[in-house]
Design an enzyme around this catalytic site. Structure first.
Site, PDB file in Angstrom:
ATOM      1  N   CYS A 172       0.811  -1.221   0.000  1.00 56.59           N
ATOM      2  CA  CYS A 172       0.000   0.000   0.000  1.00 56.59           C
ATOM      3  C   CYS A 172       0.844   1.270   0.000  1.00 56.59           C
ATOM      4  O   CYS A 172       0.321   2.373  -0.171  1.00 56.59           O
ATOM      5  CB  CYS A 172      -0.939   0.014   1.194  1.00 56.59           C
ATOM      6  SG  CYS A 172      -1.762  -1.557   1.443  1.00 56.59           S
ATOM      7  N   ASN A 210     -10.404  -1.056  -0.009  1.00 54.69           N
ATOM      8  CA  ASN A 210      -8.947  -0.898   0.091  1.00 54.69           C
ATOM      9  C   ASN A 210      -8.325  -1.421  -1.207  1.00 54.69           C
ATOM     10  O   ASN A 210      -8.398  -2.610  -1.485  1.00 54.69           O
ATOM     11  CB  ASN A 210      -8.463  -1.679   1.320  1.00 54.69           C
ATOM     12  CG  ASN A 210      -6.956  -1.612   1.525  1.00 54.69           C
ATOM     13  OD1 ASN A 210      -6.215  -1.214   0.636  1.00 54.69           O
ATOM     14  ND2 ASN A 210      -6.511  -2.027   2.691  1.00 54.69           N
ATOM     15  N   HIS A 243      -3.467   6.437   2.607  1.00 56.66           N
ATOM     16  CA  HIS A 243      -3.905   5.132   2.110  1.00 56.66           C
ATOM     17  C   HIS A 243      -5.281   4.821   2.692  1.00 56.66           C
ATOM     18  O   HIS A 243      -5.519   4.983   3.891  1.00 56.66           O
ATOM     19  CB  HIS A 243      -2.876   4.067   2.498  1.00 56.66           C
ATOM     20  CG  HIS A 243      -3.396   2.671   2.353  1.00 56.66           C
ATOM     21  ND1 HIS A 243      -3.938   2.210   1.171  1.00 56.66           N
ATOM     22  CD2 HIS A 243      -3.478   1.647   3.240  1.00 56.66           C
ATOM     23  CE1 HIS A 243      -4.324   0.952   1.346  1.00 56.66           C
ATOM     24  NE2 HIS A 243      -4.067   0.591   2.581  1.00 56.66           N
TER      25      HIS A 243
HETATM   26  S1  B82 Z   1      -9.455  -4.421  12.191  1.00 56.75           S
HETATM   27  O1  B82 Z   1      -8.338  -5.118  12.724  1.00 56.75           O
HETATM   28  O2  B82 Z   1     -10.595  -5.275  12.024  1.00 56.75           O
HETATM   29  N1  B82 Z   1      -9.868  -3.220  13.156  1.00 56.75           N
HETATM   30  C1  B82 Z   1      -8.821  -2.603  13.918  1.00 56.75           C
HETATM   31  C2  B82 Z   1      -8.744  -3.151  15.305  1.00 56.75           C
HETATM   32  C3  B82 Z   1     -11.159  -2.647  13.029  1.00 56.75           C
HETATM   33  C4  B82 Z   1     -11.207  -1.169  13.059  1.00 56.75           C
HETATM   34  C5  B82 Z   1      -8.970  -3.705  10.688  1.00 56.75           C
HETATM   35  C6  B82 Z   1      -9.838  -3.635   9.611  1.00 56.75           C
HETATM   36 BR1  B82 Z   1     -11.605  -4.292   9.709  1.00 56.75          BR
HETATM   37  C7  B82 Z   1      -9.417  -3.074   8.381  1.00 56.75           C
HETATM   38  C8  B82 Z   1      -8.148  -2.558   8.281  1.00 56.75           C
HETATM   39  C9  B82 Z   1      -7.298  -2.600   9.357  1.00 56.75           C
HETATM   40  C10 B82 Z   1      -5.940  -2.051   9.304  1.00 56.75           C
HETATM   41  O3  B82 Z   1      -5.390  -1.750  10.342  1.00 56.75           O
HETATM   42  N2  B82 Z   1      -5.368  -1.934   8.085  1.00 56.75           N
HETATM   43  C11 B82 Z   1      -4.079  -1.510   7.758  1.00 56.75           C
HETATM   44  C12 B82 Z   1      -3.190  -1.007   8.684  1.00 56.75           C
HETATM   45  C13 B82 Z   1      -1.908  -0.621   8.339  1.00 56.75           C
HETATM   46  C14 B82 Z   1      -1.490  -0.751   7.035  1.00 56.75           C
HETATM   47  C15 B82 Z   1      -2.352  -1.240   6.064  1.00 56.75           C
HETATM   48  C16 B82 Z   1      -3.649  -1.621   6.417  1.00 56.75           C
HETATM   49  C17 B82 Z   1      -4.542  -2.135   5.349  1.00 56.75           C
HETATM   50  O4  B82 Z   1      -5.576  -2.738   5.657  1.00 56.75           O
HETATM   51  O5  B82 Z   1      -4.218  -1.920   4.163  1.00 56.75           O
HETATM   52  C18 B82 Z   1      -7.722  -3.175  10.576  1.00 56.75           C
END
Ligand code: B82
Length: 319
Positions: free
Chosen positions: A113, A274, A244
């Site tokens: 990303c 995403n 992103h």
């Molecule tokens: S999650 O882990 O389900 N969550 C955070 C505790 C809910 C808010 C989640 C979800 Br659903 C979708 C995306 C992320 C996330 O942290 N994504 C990223 C973080 C850093 C770098 C890239 C990403 C990505 O998804 O591309 C967490």
């Protein structure tokens, strides 16, 4: 005389088929409420025929049409992708061949990303050291690496491509940047493991070929490491921030942490999901189309990518 780089044109291409959260909820145990409240995503576009190089070629063709430039004027083509058609040739070489950019060298960047931000930074250096015209494109068909039985990841991603023309100019537009990586945390977001099947190989598959992520770990990474990275380039008079597009909660939290009003953070995950390396240039081109951003206007923006690698980085520039 010193030569600088500027973004002189933007374009995007997303596949035709839109898939709503509602449609996904007929295929797996999920709901519009679950997906949209956690992520801000309501719909994403998914390929039914095309591969990444098709999406990126459409972007490249649009860039040429819109700018009035010809393919033979291009010095380089950089594609940021984590879902190339093949490991070799690169997607960038397919694009180079498809548009007949006979004077351009071409290669892909693998930085998930963050790929578009890494690519734009590199492209700027190429122009500063003498090249005149290049394309930076982010393109993905993430739908092909998703485990469609896993509701925790399949609902998050979409397909698409977008890019920019980078050209030589006399004024400095790229003001600050900070690019980072931490390979020691790389296993928290993986995709496309290739098992070695040579007749001498004795290990069995350790990793999935599908995209897998430890949501909690990368979420914490985005709030901690990405926030401090962004703080190191952001300036008080910045007009807009294009991060992103992974998750709207990340953007809301980062906005609070860096004390920049939420309205300055542009978003479009609602209809794109995403799209990894394509997410920032898609947001850029959509914002130009809406008239929020104008090339040549001198608006000051920050582009911030973060993702697999782990990789992350920000660029502060004027349009
Ligand atoms: S999650 O882990 O389900 N969550 C955070 C505790 C809910 C808010 C989640 C979800 Br659903 C979708 C995306 C992320 C996330 O942290 N994504 C990223 C973080 C850093 C770098 C890239 C990403 C990505 O998804 O591309 C967490």
């Amino acid at each position: 005389m010193e030569q600088y780089a500027k973004i002189s044109c933007t374009s995007r291409y997303v596949p035709e088929k839109a898939v709503s959260n509602q449609e996904l909820s007929t295929m797996m145990d999920t709901s519009d409420e679950w997906i949209s409240s956690r992520t801000g995503i309501r719909s994403r576009n998914i390929v039914t025929k095309e591969n990444t190089s098709d999406l990126c070629t459409a972007v490249a063709e649009k860039l040429l049409t819109r700018s009035g430039r010809t393919a033979d004027e291009l010095d380089f083509i950089i594609v940021a992708t984590m879902t190339p058609d093949f490991n070799t040739p690169s997607v960038a070489c397919f694009v180079q061949g498809n548009i007949a950019a006979t004077n351009a060298f071409a290669f892909d960047i693998s930085a998930a990303c963050t790929g578009f931000v890494y690519g734009l930074s590199l492209g700027e250096k190429l122009i500063r050291t003498g090249k005149k015209l290049g394309m930076i494109i982010g393109g993905e068909t993430l739908s092909k690496v998703l485990d469609w039985e896993d509701r925790s990841t399949a609902v998050l991603f979409g397909d698409g491509a977008a890019g920019v023309l980078l050209e030589a100019c006399e004024k400095q537009h790229f003001l600050k940047e900070k690019l980072q990586a931490d390979g020691q945390r790389g296993h928290s977001l993986t995709s496309g493991y290739t098992q070695n099947n040579n007749p001498f190989y004795t290990e069995s598959t350790e990793y999935s070929n599908f995209l897998q992520m430890n949501g909690r770990d990368i979420y914490d990474f985005s709030l901690k490491d990405v926030t401090s990275n962004l703080l190191s380039v952001v300036e008080e008079d910045v007009d807009y921030l294009l991060l992103h597009q992974a998750n709207k909660r990340i953007i809301e939290k980062i906005s609070k942490k860096v004390k920049v009003p939420r309205e300055k953070f542009l978003t479009n995950m609602e209809h794109n999901g995403n799209t990894s390396g394509a997410s920032i240039p898609l947001l850029l081109d959509e914002s130009v189309e809406k008239g929020i951003l104008t090339l040549g206007s001198n608006q000051k923006i920050v582009l911030t990518g973060y993702g697999g690698g782990l990789t992350w980085g920000s660029i502060l520039l004027t349009l």
